[in-house]
Design an enzyme around this catalytic site. Structure first.
Site, PDB file in Angstrom:
ATOM      1  N   LYS A 183      17.020  13.017 -20.763  1.00  0.00           N
ATOM      2  CA  LYS A 183      16.164  12.123 -19.970  1.00  0.00           C
ATOM      3  C   LYS A 183      14.685  12.394 -20.264  1.00  0.00           C
ATOM      4  O   LYS A 183      14.124  13.387 -19.834  1.00  0.00           O
ATOM      5  CB  LYS A 183      16.398  12.295 -18.465  1.00  0.00           C
ATOM      6  CG  LYS A 183      15.717  11.169 -17.691  1.00  0.00           C
ATOM      7  CD  LYS A 183      15.381  11.540 -16.266  1.00  0.00           C
ATOM      8  CE  LYS A 183      13.935  11.790 -15.978  1.00  0.00           C
ATOM      9  NZ  LYS A 183      12.925  10.847 -16.433  1.00  0.00           N
ATOM     10  N   GLU A 186       9.739   8.896 -17.631  1.00  0.00           N
ATOM     11  CA  GLU A 186       9.734   7.430 -17.512  1.00  0.00           C
ATOM     12  C   GLU A 186       8.471   6.828 -18.140  1.00  0.00           C
ATOM     13  O   GLU A 186       8.450   5.681 -18.556  1.00  0.00           O
ATOM     14  CB  GLU A 186       9.776   7.048 -16.033  1.00  0.00           C
ATOM     15  CG  GLU A 186       8.459   7.301 -15.318  1.00  0.00           C
ATOM     16  CD  GLU A 186       8.562   7.364 -13.805  1.00  0.00           C
ATOM     17  OE1 GLU A 186       9.609   7.753 -13.302  1.00  0.00           O
ATOM     18  OE2 GLU A 186       7.576   7.007 -13.152  1.00  0.00           O
ATOM     19  N   GLY A 236       8.540  20.519 -16.957  1.00  0.00           N
ATOM     20  CA  GLY A 236       7.743  19.624 -16.128  1.00  0.00           C
ATOM     21  C   GLY A 236       6.965  20.411 -15.096  1.00  0.00           C
ATOM     22  O   GLY A 236       6.726  21.608 -15.255  1.00  0.00           O
ATOM     23  N   THR A 240       8.587  19.771  -9.124  1.00  0.00           N
ATOM     24  CA  THR A 240       9.861  19.195  -9.578  1.00  0.00           C
ATOM     25  C   THR A 240      10.829  20.319  -9.932  1.00  0.00           C
ATOM     26  O   THR A 240      12.037  20.222  -9.652  1.00  0.00           O
ATOM     27  CB  THR A 240       9.648  18.280 -10.802  1.00  0.00           C
ATOM     28  OG1 THR A 240       8.507  17.465 -10.592  1.00  0.00           O
ATOM     29  CG2 THR A 240      10.856  17.406 -11.054  1.00  0.00           C
ATOM     30  N   GLY A 241      10.298  21.384 -10.518  1.00  0.00           N
ATOM     31  CA  GLY A 241      11.137  22.537 -10.865  1.00  0.00           C
ATOM     32  C   GLY A 241      11.815  23.132  -9.642  1.00  0.00           C
ATOM     33  O   GLY A 241      12.995  23.507  -9.682  1.00  0.00           O
ATOM     34  N   GLU A 258      10.857  25.290 -17.606  1.00  0.00           N
ATOM     35  CA  GLU A 258       9.562  25.490 -18.272  1.00  0.00           C
ATOM     36  C   GLU A 258       8.550  24.713 -17.461  1.00  0.00           C
ATOM     37  O   GLU A 258       8.476  23.483 -17.556  1.00  0.00           O
ATOM     38  CB  GLU A 258       9.611  24.942 -19.704  1.00  0.00           C
ATOM     39  CG  GLU A 258      10.530  25.695 -20.634  1.00  0.00           C
ATOM     40  CD  GLU A 258      10.046  27.086 -20.949  1.00  0.00           C
ATOM     41  OE1 GLU A 258       8.836  27.348 -20.843  1.00  0.00           O
ATOM     42  OE2 GLU A 258      10.894  27.928 -21.277  1.00  0.00           O
TER      43      GLU A 258
HETATM   44  P1  NDP Z   1       7.169  16.122 -13.711  1.00  0.00           P
HETATM   45  O1  NDP Z   1       7.691  17.360 -13.103  1.00  0.00           O
HETATM   46  O2  NDP Z   1       6.613  15.075 -12.844  1.00  0.00           O
HETATM   47  O3  NDP Z   1       8.299  15.409 -14.570  1.00  0.00           O
HETATM   48  C1  NDP Z   1       8.998  16.059 -15.612  1.00  0.00           C
HETATM   49  C2  NDP Z   1      10.320  15.352 -15.833  1.00  0.00           C
HETATM   50  O4  NDP Z   1      11.129  15.513 -14.661  1.00  0.00           O
HETATM   51  C3  NDP Z   1      10.167  13.854 -16.059  1.00  0.00           C
HETATM   52  O5  NDP Z   1      11.146  13.430 -16.973  1.00  0.00           O
HETATM   53  C4  NDP Z   1      10.438  13.323 -14.654  1.00  0.00           C
HETATM   54  O6  NDP Z   1      10.868  11.987 -14.665  1.00  0.00           O
HETATM   55  C5  NDP Z   1      11.555  14.239 -14.193  1.00  0.00           C
HETATM   56  N1  NDP Z   1      11.762  14.283 -12.753  1.00  0.00           N
HETATM   57  C6  NDP Z   1      10.920  13.929 -11.760  1.00  0.00           C
HETATM   58  N2  NDP Z   1      11.504  14.146 -10.555  1.00  0.00           N
HETATM   59  C7  NDP Z   1      12.738  14.643 -10.791  1.00  0.00           C
HETATM   60  C8  NDP Z   1      13.816  15.084  -9.970  1.00  0.00           C
HETATM   61  N3  NDP Z   1      13.756  15.058  -8.640  1.00  0.00           N
HETATM   62  N4  NDP Z   1      14.924  15.563 -10.556  1.00  0.00           N
HETATM   63  C9  NDP Z   1      15.008  15.639 -11.896  1.00  0.00           C
HETATM   64  N5  NDP Z   1      14.024  15.225 -12.746  1.00  0.00           N
HETATM   65  C10 NDP Z   1      12.900  14.736 -12.199  1.00  0.00           C
HETATM   66  O7  NDP Z   1       6.128  16.587 -14.810  1.00  0.00           O
HETATM   67  P2  NDP Z   1       5.221  15.666 -15.703  1.00  0.00           P
HETATM   68  O8  NDP Z   1       6.035  14.698 -16.490  1.00  0.00           O
HETATM   69  O9  NDP Z   1       4.121  15.166 -14.838  1.00  0.00           O
HETATM   70  O10 NDP Z   1       4.661  16.722 -16.774  1.00  0.00           O
HETATM   71  C11 NDP Z   1       3.584  17.536 -16.524  1.00  0.00           C
HETATM   72  C12 NDP Z   1       4.036  18.928 -16.116  1.00  0.00           C
HETATM   73  O11 NDP Z   1       4.860  19.481 -17.115  1.00  0.00           O
HETATM   74  C13 NDP Z   1       2.875  19.867 -15.986  1.00  0.00           C
HETATM   75  O12 NDP Z   1       3.001  20.642 -14.817  1.00  0.00           O
HETATM   76  C14 NDP Z   1       3.009  20.754 -17.205  1.00  0.00           C
HETATM   77  O13 NDP Z   1       2.429  22.007 -17.060  1.00  0.00           O
HETATM   78  C15 NDP Z   1       4.472  20.822 -17.384  1.00  0.00           C
HETATM   79  N6  NDP Z   1       4.794  21.197 -18.768  1.00  0.00           N
HETATM   80  C16 NDP Z   1       5.266  22.471 -19.017  1.00  0.00           C
HETATM   81  C17 NDP Z   1       5.498  22.889 -20.310  1.00  0.00           C
HETATM   82  C18 NDP Z   1       6.010  24.267 -20.630  1.00  0.00           C
HETATM   83  O14 NDP Z   1       6.375  24.518 -21.774  1.00  0.00           O
HETATM   84  N7  NDP Z   1       6.077  25.186 -19.675  1.00  0.00           N
HETATM   85  C19 NDP Z   1       5.250  21.999 -21.453  1.00  0.00           C
HETATM   86  C20 NDP Z   1       4.777  20.706 -21.076  1.00  0.00           C
HETATM   87  C21 NDP Z   1       4.546  20.337 -19.762  1.00  0.00           C
HETATM   88  P3  NDP Z   1       9.850  10.774 -14.509  1.00  0.00           P
HETATM   89  O15 NDP Z   1       8.677  11.025 -15.366  1.00  0.00           O
HETATM   90  O16 NDP Z   1      10.691   9.681 -14.985  1.00  0.00           O
HETATM   91  O17 NDP Z   1       9.507  10.752 -13.047  1.00  0.00           O
END
Ligand code: NDP
Length: 498
Positions: A183, A186, A236, A240-241, A258
């Site tokens: 996934k 979006e 992410g 969300t984590g 991550e």
């Molecule tokens: P989000 O946590 O908003 O989203 C990450 C993914 O999780 C997306 O595909 C999102 O879907 C999905 N998601 C959202 N809600 C849920 C849920 N309840 N259950 C399961 N999946 C869900 O992060 P962002 O996309 O805004 O990315 C930015 C974040 O990612 C920053 O905090 C950044 O630091 C982190 N990141 C960490 C990295 C690492 O290596 N540690 C590398 C890159 C980024 P959708 O977008 O469709 O809502």
């Protein structure tokens, strides 16, 4: 979109059980170019019924052994074919990534090269690693630890490095023999749709790789709330984590997280000035700061701070912000207007907390950029560790500056974070460098560099930056179970209950 891009994105449906299908329960979404707000694609989005179908397909494929029982050399061949196809379509993939995320085309090309390297790395690793034999002290026993694929994986990636982050999961999962449901965010699903097309073309058996793009609250929640998934690998945001860790706990599903970072970059007075300025600028403003490992927290020795910050301000003002497709641009827009609003709220917060705004802090004046979600590189001087602007991940082009006087204080500040993803140290003193990098509680620490990595070395965070590691041998281990096989070659009655 043009030529090869269109071919890669033809019929952007869901990919389930080896077929491109329209969703049963979802809808469609317009994907916008953050450089100018135009619609560049309309993609299907899954509903929870589609997620169930994808998970069931992955489960059937796993249980049938159509991939998990293939010898490592065969899996490696598929990974290498994917790498070849990625290479063939390198330019189209880079264009897709730039149109979708806003990053410069140069950055996207680097991303695609890194993606290719990841597939090649795991193709190599999976053929060279072997079972571990254990000496039990009993010559009649052959004891060995073997690795088996973990099962069905849910792979969830963010929008800032869509293809790169997804490939850090897909490549080792395929190498391990797992099956998966993928996934993407979006906001930026296009390059992952293209990747699925190339993996299918490379000949992966039906059901091994499935794609369900769609909203996190629907598709992500359905994927992480089912007992039919054996491992959730998520990249992410931290909140969300937390939600995913809770959902995983319900079924004792393995989880790899991550998450974000608030990454310190420590500059000692003895650092090479030009190199340190360059590293701090790159660390903070590459991809407009939308990098999990961005060095957004400068901690600089008080004796050089004034001159150092003045030079940063001068250089930041010269960074060419513009459309990622235009070669002169050095950094692109933020990923969306919504995201820019969050960044703007952090700038307002920094001002209200008393930090001194010395660069940026606004959208560019250039009317040609008015329709894109641009924001200027921003620097706050005179910050304090207690400020939210210093402690929270802003995920935008915002650099905060704190000053220190002793090495001990620098380390203390560098570790004063709930995160622990990455850190940088600039010094010309080797002994000090070694002392400080060892004392910092972060998953990656750069000494006289910033932001570089190799697929062969582990990536991941301490603290709230997550659990588990991607890349390197540990990145493969995430997708495996260890099984201990104890073979008694001379069995005899034990007589325990005689
Ligand atoms: P989000 O946590 O908003 O989203 C990450 C993914 O999780 C997306 O595909 C999102 O879907 C999905 N998601 C959202 N809600 C849920 C849920 N309840 N259950 C399961 N999946 C869900 O992060 P962002 O996309 O805004 O990315 C930015 C974040 O990612 C920053 O905090 C950044 O630091 C982190 N990141 C960490 C990295 C690492 O290596 N540690 C590398 C890159 C980024 P959708 O977008 O469709 O809502």
């Amino acid at each position: 979109m043009i030529g090869d891009d269109e071919q890669l994105l033809a019929s952007p449906h869901l990919y389930i059980d080896g077929t491109w299908v329209a969703p049963v329960g979802g809808g469609t979404r317009q994907i916008r170019n953050p450089a100018d707000g135009t619609v560049i694609a309309v993609v299907d989005e899954a509903g929870s019924a589609d997620v169930s179908a994808a998970v069931a397909a992955a489960r059937r494929a796993f249980d049938a052994g159509s991939w998990s029982t293939r010898p490592p050399t065969e899996r490696a061949e598929l990974l290498l074919r994917v790498a070849e196809l990625l290479d063939t379509h390198r330019d189209a993939l880079a264009r897709i990534e730039t149109l979708d995320t806003g990053k410069t085309l140069h950055e996207s090309h680097i991303d695609i090269d890194d993606v290719i390297a990841v597939f090649r790395y795991y193709a190599d690793l999976v053929t060279t690693d072997s079972d571990r034999f254990v000496d039990t002290g009993n010559p009649a026993v052959v004891s060995r630890v073997v690795h088996e694929p973990v099962g069905v994986c849910a792979l969830i990636a963010p929008w800032n490095y869509p293809l790169l982050q997804m490939s850090w999961k897909v490549a080792p999962a395929l190498a391990a023999g797992a099956t998966m449901v993928v996934k993407p965010s979006e906001v930026t699903p296009l390059s992952t749709i293209a990747l699925m097309r190339l993996i299918a073309q490379a000949g992966v058996p039906a059901g091994v790789v499935n794609l369900v793009q769609g909203d996190g609250s629907v598709v992500g929640a359905a994927l992480t709330g089912t007992p039919d998934v054996d491992l959730i690998s998520f990249t992410g945001g931290a909140s969300t984590g937390v939600a995913i860790a809770r959902a995983a706990a319900e079924h004792i599903t393995r989880v790899a997280l991550e998450l974000g970072g608030k990454n310190p970059h420590i500059v000692f007075a003895d650092a090479d000035h030009a190199i340190a300025v360059d590293a701090v600028l790159t660390g903070a403003f590459l991809h407009s700061g939308q990098v999990c490992s961005a060095g957004t927290r400068l901690i600089v020795h008080e004796s050089i701070a004034d001159g150092f910050v003045a030079e940063l301000v001068r250089r930041a003002a010269g960074i060419r912000v513009g459309p990622g497709m235009d070669p002169p641009s050095q950094t692109g827009p933020l990923v969306s207007a919504e995201h820019r609003s969050k960044v703007e709220a952090y700038v307002a917060l920094g001002i209200s907390e008393g930090a001194e705004l010395v660069a940026g802090g606004k959208r560019p004046d250039d009317p040609r950029l008015a329709n894109g979600s641009y924001y200027l590189p921003t620097i706050f001087d005179r910050c304090h560790r207690s400020m939210r602007i210093v402690q929270e991940e802003t995920f935008g082009p915002i650099l905060t500056v704190e000053r220190f006087s002793t090495e001990t204080e620098a380390i203390e500040l560098g570790n004063d974070t709930s995160y622990g993803l990455a850190a940088g140290v600039q010094t010309s003193d080797r002994d000090r460098g070694e002392r400080v990098v060892r004392a910092l509680r972060h998953g990656t620490v750069w000494l006289n560099d910033f932001g570089t990595y190799t697929p062969a070395a582990e990536w991941g965070g301490f603290g709230r930056s997550g659990t588990g590691r991607e890349l390197g041998p540990s990145g493969l281990a995430e997708y495996r179970e260890s099984k201990h096989i104890w073979h008694n070659t001379a069995p005899a009655v034990g007589g325990w209950f005689d």
